[in-house]
Design a protein around this motif. Structure first.
Motif, mmCIF file in Angstrom:
data_model
loop_
_atom_site.group_PDB
_atom_site.id
_atom_site.type_symbol
_atom_site.label_atom_id
_atom_site.label_comp_id
_atom_site.label_asym_id
_atom_site.label_seq_id
_atom_site.Cartn_x
_atom_site.Cartn_y
_atom_site.Cartn_z
ATOM 1 N N GLY A 1 0.848 -1.151 -0.016
ATOM 2 C CA GLY A 1 -0.044 -0.081 0.026
ATOM 3 C C GLY A 1 0.942 1.532 -0.252
ATOM 4 N N LEU A 2 2.003 1.171 0.738
ATOM 5 C CA LEU A 2 2.873 2.314 0.900
ATOM 6 C C LEU A 2 3.446 2.641 -0.347
ATOM 7 N N LYS A 3 4.078 1.511 -1.040
ATOM 8 C CA LYS A 3 4.506 1.674 -2.589
ATOM 9 C C LYS A 3 3.433 2.273 -3.480
ATOM 10 N N THR A 4 2.194 1.674 -3.629
ATOM 11 C CA THR A 4 1.189 2.249 -4.545
ATOM 12 C C THR A 4 0.851 3.781 -4.239
ATOM 13 N N TYR A 5 0.985 4.427 -2.809
ATOM 14 C CA TYR A 5 0.770 5.527 -2.344
ATOM 15 C C TYR A 5 1.738 6.443 -2.935
ATOM 16 N N LYS A 6 2.975 5.945 -2.884
ATOM 17 C CA LYS A 6 4.039 7.051 -3.453
ATOM 18 C C LYS A 6 4.201 6.949 -5.192
ATOM 19 N N GLU A 7 3.941 5.934 -5.646
ATOM 20 C CA GLU A 7 3.916 5.807 -6.882
ATOM 21 C C GLU A 7 3.042 6.604 -7.625
ATOM 22 N N ASN A 8 1.974 6.712 -7.156
ATOM 23 C CA ASN A 8 0.585 7.470 -7.487
ATOM 24 C C ASN A 8 0.621 9.040 -7.109
ATOM 25 N N GLY A 9 1.664 9.417 -6.320
ATOM 26 C CA GLY A 9 1.782 10.675 -5.956
ATOM 27 C C GLY A 9 0.747 11.297 -5.082
ATOM 28 N N VAL B 1 3.104 -13.513 14.437
ATOM 29 C CA VAL B 1 2.853 -12.463 15.392
ATOM 30 C C VAL B 1 2.064 -11.512 15.147
ATOM 31 N N LYS B 2 0.969 -11.127 15.844
ATOM 32 C CA LYS B 2 0.031 -9.968 15.653
ATOM 33 C C LYS B 2 0.667 -8.899 16.455
ATOM 34 N N MET B 3 1.024 -7.858 15.838
ATOM 35 C CA MET B 3 1.813 -6.843 16.270
ATOM 36 C C MET B 3 0.781 -5.546 16.766
ATOM 37 N N LEU B 4 0.698 -5.226 18.174
ATOM 38 C CA LEU B 4 -0.048 -4.197 18.564
ATOM 39 C C LEU B 4 0.874 -2.892 18.387
ATOM 40 N N ILE B 5 0.347 -2.101 17.695
ATOM 41 C CA ILE B 5 0.968 -0.717 17.597
ATOM 42 C C ILE B 5 0.159 0.180 18.080
ATOM 43 N N GLY B 6 0.472 1.096 18.884
ATOM 44 C CA GLY B 6 -0.226 2.292 19.655
ATOM 45 C C GLY B 6 0.255 3.719 19.581
ATOM 46 N N SER B 7 -0.266 4.665 19.235
ATOM 47 C CA SER B 7 0.038 5.978 18.969
ATOM 48 C C SER B 7 -0.954 6.683 18.765
ATOM 49 N N PRO B 8 -1.301 8.034 19.396
ATOM 50 C CA PRO B 8 -2.165 9.026 19.064
ATOM 51 C C PRO B 8 -1.963 9.438 17.526
ATOM 52 N N PHE B 9 -0.747 9.197 16.774
ATOM 53 C CA PHE B 9 -0.448 9.770 15.505
ATOM 54 C C PHE B 9 -1.413 8.560 14.602
ATOM 55 N N LEU B 10 -1.854 7.677 15.316
ATOM 56 C CA LEU B 10 -2.729 6.285 14.370
ATOM 57 C C LEU B 10 -4.279 7.043 14.317
ATOM 58 N N ILE B 11 -4.529 7.880 15.009
ATOM 59 C CA ILE B 11 -5.967 8.244 15.167
ATOM 60 C C ILE B 11 -6.240 8.938 13.736
ATOM 61 N N ALA C 1 -4.496 0.963 6.317
ATOM 62 C CA ALA C 1 -4.324 2.438 5.891
ATOM 63 C C ALA C 1 -3.827 3.145 7.155
ATOM 64 N N LYS C 2 -4.008 3.035 8.495
ATOM 65 C CA LYS C 2 -3.472 3.753 9.493
ATOM 66 C C LYS C 2 -2.166 3.532 9.370
ATOM 67 N N ALA C 3 -1.427 1.943 9.160
ATOM 68 C CA ALA C 3 -0.178 1.746 9.392
ATOM 69 C C ALA C 3 0.623 2.525 7.981
ATOM 70 N N ILE C 4 -0.181 2.436 6.935
ATOM 71 C CA ILE C 4 0.592 3.197 5.570
ATOM 72 C C ILE C 4 0.594 4.459 5.921
ATOM 73 N N ALA C 5 -0.363 5.212 6.453
ATOM 74 C CA ALA C 5 -0.207 6.591 6.849
ATOM 75 C C ALA C 5 0.820 7.105 7.701
ATOM 76 N N VAL C 6 0.941 6.306 8.794
ATOM 77 C CA VAL C 6 2.244 6.664 9.693
ATOM 78 C C VAL C 6 3.724 6.367 8.969
ATOM 79 N N MET C 7 3.719 5.369 8.239
ATOM 80 C CA MET C 7 4.939 5.039 7.194
ATOM 81 C C MET C 7 5.250 6.037 6.303
ATOM 82 N N VAL C 8 4.322 6.954 5.703
ATOM 83 C CA VAL C 8 4.638 7.900 4.957
ATOM 84 C C VAL C 8 5.903 8.865 5.447
ATOM 85 N N ASN C 9 5.511 9.329 6.747
ATOM 86 C CA ASN C 9 6.508 10.100 7.398
ATOM 87 C C ASN C 9 7.576 9.539 8.408
ATOM 88 N N ASN C 10 7.383 8.427 8.480
ATOM 89 C CA ASN C 10 8.654 7.747 9.516
ATOM 90 C C ASN C 10 9.293 6.789 8.761
#
Length: 389
Positions: free
Chosen positions: A81-89, A160-170, A105-114
């Motif tokens: 998803g991140l690759k598709t996001y970047k390739e399509n501008g 493993v199911k990874m639980l990731i938590g941050s207000p940045f994911l809202i 989508a939440k994970a893709i969103a934070v990986m755009v800037n991290n």
């Protein structure tokens, strides 16, 4: 004295039948040009996206689509998803679907800037920067992911199911339209509904519970337990769909702020090792874990029983608390949630894996929020008890 605690919700929250008609105009308000719609092929084939694409076009918002989410979210989905996001501008994300699409989508969103990989951020509070803008449009009444600060991503290499938590994911916006749930089949209605009920119950009994989340919890428990049977029985019952979805939304807000507990901690390993859907694994555990836990805070479980419509008059607090467990079990039975044996879970394999599953559950951190603390040995026994129900 109550400790000061933050209470997080999306900046914009729109609920109501027909709310999805506003996707285009709400996207335009973000000042964006092109979105990546994260969804799945089933929703595309059902035509669920047609109206949303129309509203985007009317608002002159361009879009690309990533529809590769076909199971619960994985590291691979995030990477693709991140690759598709970047390739399509693209410059924002629009999640349309159940918890899998929204979590992806939440994970893709934070990986755009991290930097790095999503696996680097497992745990709580480890994401350093906010991500791309995200609008979440749920099509199921269950996960509450559209309003939470959590995402669960499966690392398929380690099971493993990874639980990731941050207000940045809202998400920046949650647009919640009960009409989008009308096409949900019975099994999915049941599983997501019990998932939402579990969120509300666990947030209410969690040691991290707070007055604000309590309000959402009790309302969610009443709405879901009072309407899920009807939504399951007749998928076109719009009133039942609306109330169940409102309950799921409230439950999401509640557990995002007060967390979940033992059921969720035990549920994730069932999903990881046996590939049982998250809502179903919650459902097979909720009754037995409630029975185990209620002695830790009987007053709260008694209030849960009352919210579920049980007559607790003239009962002791402990007797009323016991009704909560009975009420949960009856609801799960009424909406035909399959048992672990019916799901094809092999007892021999479960017995063998149970010690590791118990360790994984404890390591997730969720069981530490439970009103009754569970040892590894007690969790192993609870897995076996859940299998025999």
């Amino acid at each position: 004295m109550l400790p000061a605690k933050p209470f997080h919700i999306p900046p914009v929250l729109i609920f109501g039948s027909g709310a999805s008609e506003r996707v285009g105009e709400e996207s335009r308000k973000l000042g964006v040009d092109k979105g990546l719609i994260v969804t799945d092929e089933v929703l595309i084939n059902l035509g669920i996206l047609d109206n949303i694409k129309r509203t985007l076009s009317q608002a002159k918002v361009q879009f690309a689509i990533y529809s590769g989410v076909f199971t619960e979210p994985t590291v691979e989905f995030v990477q693709e998803g991140l690759k598709t996001y970047k390739e399509n501008g693209c410059d924002f994300l629009l999640a349309v679907g159940g918890g899998s699409a929204i979590d992806t989508a939440k994970a893709i969103a934070v990986m755009v800037n991290n930097a790095g990989a999503i696996e680097d951020y497992i745990g709580l509070g480890k994401i350093p920067k906010g991500g791309a803008p995200l609008i979440a449009v749920p099509t199921t009444a269950g996960t509450g992911s559209e309003v939470t600060q959590f995402t669960i991503i499966t690392d398929t290499k380690r099971d493993v199911k990874m639980l990731i938590g941050s207000p940045f994911l809202i998400p920046q916006e949650a647009i919640v339209d009960p009409l989008l749930t009308l096409s949900m089949p019975r099994g999915l209605t049941a599983a997501t509904g019990i998932d939402a009920l579990t969120h509300a119950i666990e947030a209410y009994v969690s040691v991290k519970a707070q007055p604000m989340s309590d309000i959402f919890c009790l309302s969610a428990i009443e709405l879901i337990s009072g309407n899920l049977r009807q939504a399951w029985s007749n998928g076109n019952n719009i009133e039942a769909r609306e109330k169940t979805m409102l309950g799921a939304l409230q439950a999401g807000i509640a557990f995002s702020n007060s967390s979940v507990a033992l059921v969720h901690g035990m549920s994730r390993p069932i999903g990881a090792y046996f590939h049982v859907a998250h809502g179903v694994s919650n459902a097979v555990l909720l009754g037995v874990v409630t029975e185990f836990s209620l002695i830790g805070n009987p007053a709260r479980y008694a209030r849960i029983a009352k919210a579920m419509g049980e007559n607790v008059e003239h009962l002791t607090t402990l007797e009323a608390a016991d009704l909560a467990a009975k009420s949960v079990k009856r609801l799960v039975k009424d909406i035909k949630i399959p048992s672990l044996p019916e799901l094809g879970v092999d007892k021999e394999k479960l017995d063998k894996l149970a010690p590791q599953m118990a360790e994984d559950a404890i390591a997730s951190g969720s069981p530490a929020n439970n009103p009754r603390q569970a040892t590894k040995e007690e969790i192993i026994e609870l897995y076996k008890l859940a299998y025999s129900q």
